[in-house]
Design a protein around this motif. Structure first.
Motif, short mmCIF file in Angstrom:
data_model
loop_
_atom_site.label_atom_id
_atom_site.label_comp_id
_atom_site.label_asym_id
_atom_site.label_seq_id
_atom_site.Cartn_x
_atom_site.Cartn_y
_atom_site.Cartn_z
N PRO A 18 44.63 29.24 35.55
CA PRO A 18 43.22 28.97 35.23
C PRO A 18 43.05 27.81 34.26
CG PRO A 18 43.60 31.33 35.27
CD PRO A 18 44.95 30.68 35.37
N LEU A 19 43.96 27.68 33.29
CA LEU A 19 43.89 26.58 32.33
C LEU A 19 44.28 25.25 32.98
CD1 LEU A 19 45.48 28.31 29.20
CD2 LEU A 19 43.06 28.00 29.73
N ILE A 21 44.03 24.54 36.20
CA ILE A 21 42.97 24.18 37.14
C ILE A 21 41.85 23.46 36.41
CG2 ILE A 21 41.16 25.15 38.61
CD1 ILE A 21 43.15 27.32 39.43
N GLU A 22 41.52 23.96 35.24
CA GLU A 22 40.45 23.33 34.46
C GLU A 22 40.89 21.97 33.92
OE1 GLU A 22 37.73 24.28 30.47
OE2 GLU A 22 39.16 25.76 31.24
N ARG A 23 42.13 21.89 33.42
CA ARG A 23 42.62 20.64 32.83
C ARG A 23 42.69 19.50 33.84
NH1 ARG A 23 48.21 20.22 29.44
NH2 ARG A 23 46.87 21.13 27.84
N ALA A 25 41.41 19.65 37.08
CA ALA A 25 40.37 19.76 38.10
C ALA A 25 40.99 19.98 39.49
CB ALA A 25 39.48 18.52 38.10
N SER A 27 41.98 21.80 43.13
CA SER A 27 41.49 22.66 44.20
C SER A 27 42.53 23.76 44.42
CB SER A 27 41.31 21.86 45.49
OG SER A 27 42.56 21.43 45.99
N THR A 224 43.55 33.99 38.70
CA THR A 224 42.41 33.14 39.07
C THR A 224 41.34 33.96 39.80
OG1 THR A 224 43.91 31.25 39.28
CG2 THR A 224 41.73 31.03 40.27
N THR A 227 39.43 36.08 37.23
CA THR A 227 38.56 35.32 36.34
C THR A 227 37.35 34.74 37.09
OG1 THR A 227 39.95 33.35 36.68
CG2 THR A 227 40.40 34.71 34.73
N VAL A 228 37.56 34.34 38.33
CA VAL A 228 36.49 33.69 39.10
C VAL A 228 35.54 34.72 39.73
CG1 VAL A 228 35.98 32.28 41.14
CG2 VAL A 228 37.81 31.60 39.57
#
Length: 376
Positions: A18-19, A21-23, A25, A27, A224, A227-228
């Motif tokens: 999750p971190l 994916i955010e860092r 960006a 898919s 993921t 969290t999503v």
């Protein structure tokens, strides 16, 4: 214990996704590529297995400990990686040493287990599954104290554990397990191996493909997904992964031991049916029911792998390390295909749809399981 140490650090990827994916960006398809690149060296497992069976046996003792050391150093640096491409390179390198470790160690377990191969393989697998239970807690604990970039502080602890373990395993008589004379007497040409074992290994590979659809959904995407779709915190999502892995660690041991009594094919069949039912229930539940189903799901899904690995070790082929490499190659292909399907499916239809579809696909492996006895 060495298997536990190796796979504990190897289990750092999924909890921090999750971190990442955010860092970066990312898919879901890019996330699936991370797992494929990490497993890519397994595509060459047959060549690695052949090489291992021919190298000087004195060096195998070093290989068993070099692989965990490499994993410790590189995976502890995962939070400092500045780009997605460098992350791919790091995971590929860990995949090389991981492939060598997992190809060379099962034949050792087979020989040391004598007539209790199922139990021996299960104990070996228990180390790996216990690592995947503890790995999320270790990396999330590290993040909570030092942040994502502070994982490198785990390296000294890992290296000390490696040296302690090496002092215990360095005297294992590898020469007696990978005997040169035996290799010469039972040497098989690659094409002979393919001819004799391809039907059996291809069926195993197909079963692993359907199994991997669920395993990848859980081990790679569970934090993921929670969290999503469920709004869980990173700690709660990582804790859920630990619950699945811990439950799986118990049945990883029990599964192989039970298969010694009731038969390999029957054990796989029971696990597949129960896994499918439980996974479907997981997508429709929440709260305490979700927790209960995660425990049950981990218990059944992880009983499959040690039984399949035991079947491969029992295959009528020598040297065993080569058939083990053949199996790892087919396993990579089936797992990579499953990973791509999960990643692309999640991008197109969402993780919830994927989680509700893969249990139904797993049931397609039942005819293959029923026919395994005819090809082993």
């Amino acid at each position: 214990m060495t298997h536990l140490l190796h796979d504990l650090f190897g289990a750092f990827l999924s909890p921090v996704l999750p971190l990442l994916i955010e860092r970066f960006a990312l898919s879901y398809f890019q996330v699936s590529l991370l797992n494929i690149i990490r497993d890519l060296p397994s595509l060459f497992s047959l060549a690695i297995g052949t090489f291992i069976s021919r190298i000087d046996r004195r060096y195998l003792n070093y290989l068993i400990i070099v692989a965990p050391i490499t994993m410790i150093i590189l995976m502890s640096l995962i939070g400092t990686i500045p780009s997605y491409m460098i992350l791919l390179v790091l995971l590929f390198i860990t995949g090389i040493t991981s492939a060598a470790f997992h190809i060379s160690t099962p034949p050792i377990i087979k020989e040391l287990s004598r007539d209790r191969i199922g139990t021996g393989i299960s104990l070996y697998q228990l180390g790996g599954e216990a690592a995947r239970s503890l790995g999320p807690l270790v990396i999330l604990g590290s993040i909570s104290i030092w942040g994502l970039e502070g994982g490198y502080r785990l390296i000294p602890v890992g290296l000390i554990c490696s040296l302690l373990l090496y002092s215990k395993i360095k005297d294992i008589k590898i020469d007696n397990i990978f005997n040169r004379q035996e290799d010469k007497e039972h040497k098989l040409l690659l094409f002979s191996l393919l001819k004799e074992q391809s039907n059996f290994i291809l069926k195993i590979g197909a079963i692993r493909f359907f199994w991997s659809l669920i395993k990848i959904s859980l081990t790679l995407f569970l934090p993921t997904y929670l969290t999503v779709t469920k709004g869980a915190s990173l700690w709660l999502a990582g804790g859920a992964l630990t619950i699945v892995q811990f439950s799986g660690a118990i049945d990883t041991y029990l599964g192989g031991s039970i298969s010694d009594s009731i038969g390999r094919e029957k054990m796989i069949l029971i696990s597949v049916i129960c896994t499918s039912i439980t996974m479907l229930g997981l997508t429709l539940s929440s709260g305490v029911y979700l927790l209960i189903l995660l425990i049950i799901l981990g218990f059944f899904i992880y009983s499959i792998n040690p039984v399949i690995l035991t079947l491969v070790q029992e295959a009528d082929s020598k040297p065993t390390v080569i058939i083990n490499g053949f199996y790892k190659t087919i396993s990579f292909i089936s797992t990579a295909l499953a990973t791509l399907i999960i990643g692309q499916g999640a991008d197109l239809y969402g993780l919830t749809t994927v989680y509700r579809t893969v249990p139904l696909l797993l049931l397609l492996s039942i005819p293959l399981i029923l026919n395994l006895a005819d090809t082993n």
